[in-house]
Design a protein around this motif. Structure first.
Motif, PDB file in Angstrom:
ATOM      1  N   GLY A  59       0.784  -1.225   0.000  1.00 46.11           N
ATOM      2  CA  GLY A  59       0.000   0.000   0.000  1.00 46.11           C
ATOM      3  C   GLY A  59       0.818   1.279   0.000  1.00 46.11           C
ATOM      4  O   GLY A  59       0.263   2.359   0.067  1.00 46.11           O
ATOM      5  N   TYR A 123     -13.771  -0.091 -15.752  1.00 44.98           N
ATOM      6  CA  TYR A 123     -14.165  -0.063 -14.345  1.00 44.98           C
ATOM      7  C   TYR A 123     -15.548  -0.674 -14.130  1.00 44.98           C
ATOM      8  O   TYR A 123     -15.819  -1.259 -13.082  1.00 44.98           O
ATOM      9  N   TYR A 127     -13.708  -3.805 -11.801  1.00 42.53           N
ATOM     10  CA  TYR A 127     -13.251  -3.214 -10.544  1.00 42.53           C
ATOM     11  C   TYR A 127     -14.406  -2.907  -9.603  1.00 42.53           C
ATOM     12  O   TYR A 127     -15.487  -2.551 -10.033  1.00 42.53           O
ATOM     13  N   THR A 130     -14.842   2.772  -5.233  1.00 41.40           N
ATOM     14  CA  THR A 130     -15.264   3.506  -4.051  1.00 41.40           C
ATOM     15  C   THR A 130     -14.834   4.964  -4.165  1.00 41.40           C
ATOM     16  O   THR A 130     -13.773   5.276  -4.708  1.00 41.40           O
ATOM     17  N   ASN A 132     -13.536   8.073  -2.195  1.00 42.97           N
ATOM     18  CA  ASN A 132     -12.805   8.258  -0.940  1.00 42.97           C
ATOM     19  C   ASN A 132     -12.664   9.716  -0.525  1.00 42.97           C
ATOM     20  O   ASN A 132     -11.773  10.050   0.243  1.00 42.97           O
ATOM     21  N   PHE A 144     -11.147  11.739  -5.005  1.00 43.60           N
ATOM     22  CA  PHE A 144     -10.291  10.570  -4.884  1.00 43.60           C
ATOM     23  C   PHE A 144     -11.144   9.311  -5.050  1.00 43.60           C
ATOM     24  O   PHE A 144     -12.049   9.065  -4.269  1.00 43.60           O
ATOM     25  N   LYS A 146     -11.032   5.067  -5.702  1.00 43.27           N
ATOM     26  CA  LYS A 146     -10.187   3.874  -5.606  1.00 43.27           C
ATOM     27  C   LYS A 146     -10.838   2.734  -6.371  1.00 43.27           C
ATOM     28  O   LYS A 146     -12.021   2.438  -6.170  1.00 43.27           O
ATOM     29  N   THR A 148     -10.526  -1.319  -7.097  1.00 43.96           N
ATOM     30  CA  THR A 148      -9.947  -2.567  -6.620  1.00 43.96           C
ATOM     31  C   THR A 148     -10.421  -3.675  -7.542  1.00 43.96           C
ATOM     32  O   THR A 148     -11.633  -3.820  -7.749  1.00 43.96           O
ATOM     33  N   PHE A 157      -4.579  -2.200  -6.457  1.00 44.37           N
ATOM     34  CA  PHE A 157      -5.603  -1.173  -6.553  1.00 44.37           C
ATOM     35  C   PHE A 157      -5.103  -0.056  -7.454  1.00 44.37           C
ATOM     36  O   PHE A 157      -3.917   0.047  -7.749  1.00 44.37           O
ATOM     37  N   TYR A 159      -5.571   4.193  -7.887  1.00 46.26           N
ATOM     38  CA  TYR A 159      -6.098   5.444  -7.355  1.00 46.26           C
ATOM     39  C   TYR A 159      -6.281   6.412  -8.516  1.00 46.26           C
ATOM     40  O   TYR A 159      -5.349   6.630  -9.298  1.00 46.26           O
TER      41      TYR A 159
END
Length: 169
Positions: A59, A123, A127, A130, A132, A144, A146, A148, A157, A159
């Motif tokens: 991470g 996406y 994926y 989310t 953020n 932002f 994310k 995954t 992941f 960003y």
């Protein structure tokens, strides 16, 4: 006969529950932002954007590479990590200036080409997404997001930092 029907119904519920547990999740706010960017991108004959590609472990991003992406229709030019990739609509040219090497290939429908724009189209299927919150990046207030992967694909992941005021990243 009644017992068999009961087992089939119970089996269907179990399969449905497992499917729901592994189902893709897309946050509504993040989806709206990404859909707006996609619409903005698709409305133009050509465009370009700058981005950063980061990598690391656990991470923590410990290496970033700047990149730039130009596109006109289905043709594009991507510059990242001392490599330039050009797609003329028919062939992919990879140019590595350091090694003074050029490779030419026809795209294979089974293999994905690296392109930042792929995240706008993939996406929806590949994926969990989310939202953020807001984050300031280089003095720009961004949203932002994310991503995954739903299935293991070698990426932990992604960003995305989106300048929603301008509908671009």
């Amino acid at each position: 006969m009644k017992n068999i029907i009961s087992k089939v119904i119970l089996g269907s519920f179990v399969v449905g529950a497992v499917g729901m547990a592994n189902a893709q999740k897309i946050d509504a706010k993040a989806k709206k932002i990404l859909d707006d960017i996609t619409a903005n991108y698709n409305s133009k004959k050509n465009s370009y954007f700058k981005f950063s590609f980061g990598s690391g472990l656990n991470g923590q991003v410990n290496k970033t590479e700047p990149g730039i992406y130009y596109t006109a229709g289905d043709k594009y030019k991507l510059k990242i990590m001392d490599t330039e990739q050009i797609f003329d609509g028919n062939k992919i040219y990879n140019i590595n200036a350091d090694d003074m090497e050029v490779t030419i290939a026809k795209p294979n429908g089974n293999s994905a080409m690296f392109s930042p724009i792929n995240y706008l189209t993939n996406y929806r299927n590949e994926y969990n997404v989310t939202y953020n919150g807001k984050k300031t990046v280089n003095g720009v207030n961004t949203d932002f997001i994310k991503l995954t992967p739903v299935k293991a694909n070698g990426i932990q992941f992604v960003y995305l930092f989106v300048d929603s005021a301008k509908n671009k990243w």
